[in-house]
Design an enzyme around this catalytic site. Structure first.
Site, PDB file in Angstrom:
ATOM      1  N   ASP A 107     -51.214 -98.052 -62.708  1.00  0.00           N
ATOM      2  CA  ASP A 107     -49.890 -97.928 -62.139  1.00  0.00           C
ATOM      3  C   ASP A 107     -49.992 -97.708 -60.485  1.00  0.00           C
ATOM      4  O   ASP A 107     -50.146 -98.470 -59.770  1.00  0.00           O
ATOM      5  CB  ASP A 107     -49.123 -97.084 -62.952  1.00  0.00           C
ATOM      6  CG  ASP A 107     -47.813 -96.931 -62.846  1.00  0.00           C
ATOM      7  OD1 ASP A 107     -47.476 -96.679 -61.761  1.00  0.00           O
ATOM      8  OD2 ASP A 107     -47.066 -96.715 -63.860  1.00  0.00           O
ATOM      9  N   PHE A 156     -41.609 -99.823 -67.339  1.00  0.00           N
ATOM     10  CA  PHE A 156     -42.220 -99.017 -68.201  1.00  0.00           C
ATOM     11  C   PHE A 156     -42.745 -99.580 -69.715  1.00  0.00           C
ATOM     12  O   PHE A 156     -41.641-100.388 -70.394  1.00  0.00           O
ATOM     13  CB  PHE A 156     -41.552 -97.662 -68.631  1.00  0.00           C
ATOM     14  CG  PHE A 156     -42.460 -96.695 -69.601  1.00  0.00           C
ATOM     15  CD1 PHE A 156     -43.345 -96.232 -68.980  1.00  0.00           C
ATOM     16  CD2 PHE A 156     -42.014 -96.791 -70.673  1.00  0.00           C
ATOM     17  CE1 PHE A 156     -44.027 -94.920 -69.887  1.00  0.00           C
ATOM     18  CE2 PHE A 156     -42.549 -95.679 -71.450  1.00  0.00           C
ATOM     19  CZ  PHE A 156     -43.796 -94.869 -71.021  1.00  0.00           C
TER      20      PHE A 156
HETATM   21  P1  IMP Z   1     -51.455 -93.977 -62.614  1.00  0.00           P
HETATM   22  O1  IMP Z   1     -52.200 -92.686 -62.270  1.00  0.00           O
HETATM   23  O2  IMP Z   1     -49.908 -93.855 -61.844  1.00  0.00           O
HETATM   24  O3  IMP Z   1     -52.037 -95.282 -62.121  1.00  0.00           O
HETATM   25  O4  IMP Z   1     -51.196 -93.975 -64.151  1.00  0.00           O
HETATM   26  C1  IMP Z   1     -52.353 -94.054 -64.834  1.00  0.00           C
HETATM   27  C2  IMP Z   1     -51.957 -93.960 -66.201  1.00  0.00           C
HETATM   28  O5  IMP Z   1     -50.651 -93.575 -66.574  1.00  0.00           O
HETATM   29  C3  IMP Z   1     -52.360 -95.077 -67.116  1.00  0.00           C
HETATM   30  O6  IMP Z   1     -53.725 -94.654 -67.792  1.00  0.00           O
HETATM   31  C4  IMP Z   1     -51.593 -94.878 -68.290  1.00  0.00           C
HETATM   32  O7  IMP Z   1     -52.117 -93.980 -69.519  1.00  0.00           O
HETATM   33  C5  IMP Z   1     -50.092 -94.166 -67.769  1.00  0.00           C
HETATM   34  N1  IMP Z   1     -49.351 -95.395 -67.625  1.00  0.00           N
HETATM   35  C6  IMP Z   1     -48.906 -95.818 -66.520  1.00  0.00           C
HETATM   36  N2  IMP Z   1     -48.036 -96.835 -66.619  1.00  0.00           N
HETATM   37  C7  IMP Z   1     -47.775 -96.877 -67.930  1.00  0.00           C
HETATM   38  C8  IMP Z   1     -46.606 -97.203 -68.891  1.00  0.00           C
HETATM   39  O8  IMP Z   1     -45.661 -98.165 -68.518  1.00  0.00           O
HETATM   40  N3  IMP Z   1     -46.646 -96.865 -70.015  1.00  0.00           N
HETATM   41  C9  IMP Z   1     -47.298 -95.811 -70.423  1.00  0.00           C
HETATM   42  N4  IMP Z   1     -48.240 -95.443 -69.770  1.00  0.00           N
HETATM   43  C10 IMP Z   1     -48.182 -95.871 -68.582  1.00  0.00           C
END
Ligand code: IMP
Ligand code: MG
Length: 179
Positions: A107, A156
């Site tokens: 994300d 999401f």
């Molecule tokens: P980041 O650190 O913002 O890249 O988020 C990474 C982690 O957040 C991922 O490995 C997921 O476990 C969780 N995540 C990110 N986007 C989503 C989503 O749309 N739904 C549920 N979990 C998410």
């Protein structure tokens, strides 16, 4: 459209299990090609979200490999906290090895940056990143992602390992939050 309600939120199916499995086979083929001559690569699966992706992908990997798991958490509800913590460390030898990180979704990239930073200190031969899903519009980092299953909008989602407050990880399809 197939819909599901988890707590206060409604979700509609956006990627079904058949499509998911097709994407995973293609990803595995690319990884098989790139790693077939390497000495026992080590997959590092990032828990909890990556457990289904990891299980399905690894069934299509045809070279000798090892697999280990790392647990972090950065999400609370439906938005990232920006506060990443390593909860379970790695016992395997990393030095000099070919490492492939397996993520369910990238994300903002905050989690990924922390993982790569921590792993580099253990001196692997190289680190490749494989994510099942990628949100290009949310990505804020510049770490190269080597294998991407599918790019998705900045919405999401739940299912196939991904959760909303702990729920939905068991679903075979992926669902998007209905606004
Ligand atoms: P980041 O650190 O913002 O890249 O988020 C990474 C982690 O957040 C991922 O490995 C997921 O476990 C969780 N995540 C990110 N986007 C989503 C989503 O749309 N739904 C549920 N979990 C998410
Ligand atoms: Mg994750």
């Amino acid at each position: 459209m197939k819909k599901i309600k988890l707590k206060d939120k409604e979700f509609g199916v956006s990627l079904d299990s058949e499509e998911i499995q097709k994407i995973i086979k293609q990803l595995a083929q690319k990884i098989n090609n790139d790693f077939k001559d390497k000495e026992t690569p080590l997959f590092i699966s990032i828990l909890n979200g990556s457990f289904m992706f990891t299980a399905d992908l690894l069934k299509h990997i045809d070279f000798n490999c090892e697999i280990t798991f790392l647990k972090l958490s950065s999400y609370l509800g439906t938005s990232t906290t920006g506060n990443v913590k390593e909860l379970i460390g790695i016992n395997e030898k990393i030095q000099g090895r070919h490492v492939i990180v397996l993520e369910d979704i990238v994300d903002t990239g905050i989690t990924l940056e922390q993982i790569v930073h921590d792993l580099k200190r253990l001196k692997p031969a190289d680190i490749r990143i494989s994510t099942f899903l990628f949100k290009p519009d949310a990505y804020k980092k510049d770490i190269k992602i080597d294998y991407i299953g599918k790019e998705i909008p900045n919405d999401f989602i739940i299912g196939y390992g991904l959760d909303y407050d702990g729920l939905g990880r068991n679903l075979a399809d992926i669902y998007t939050l209905i606004q």
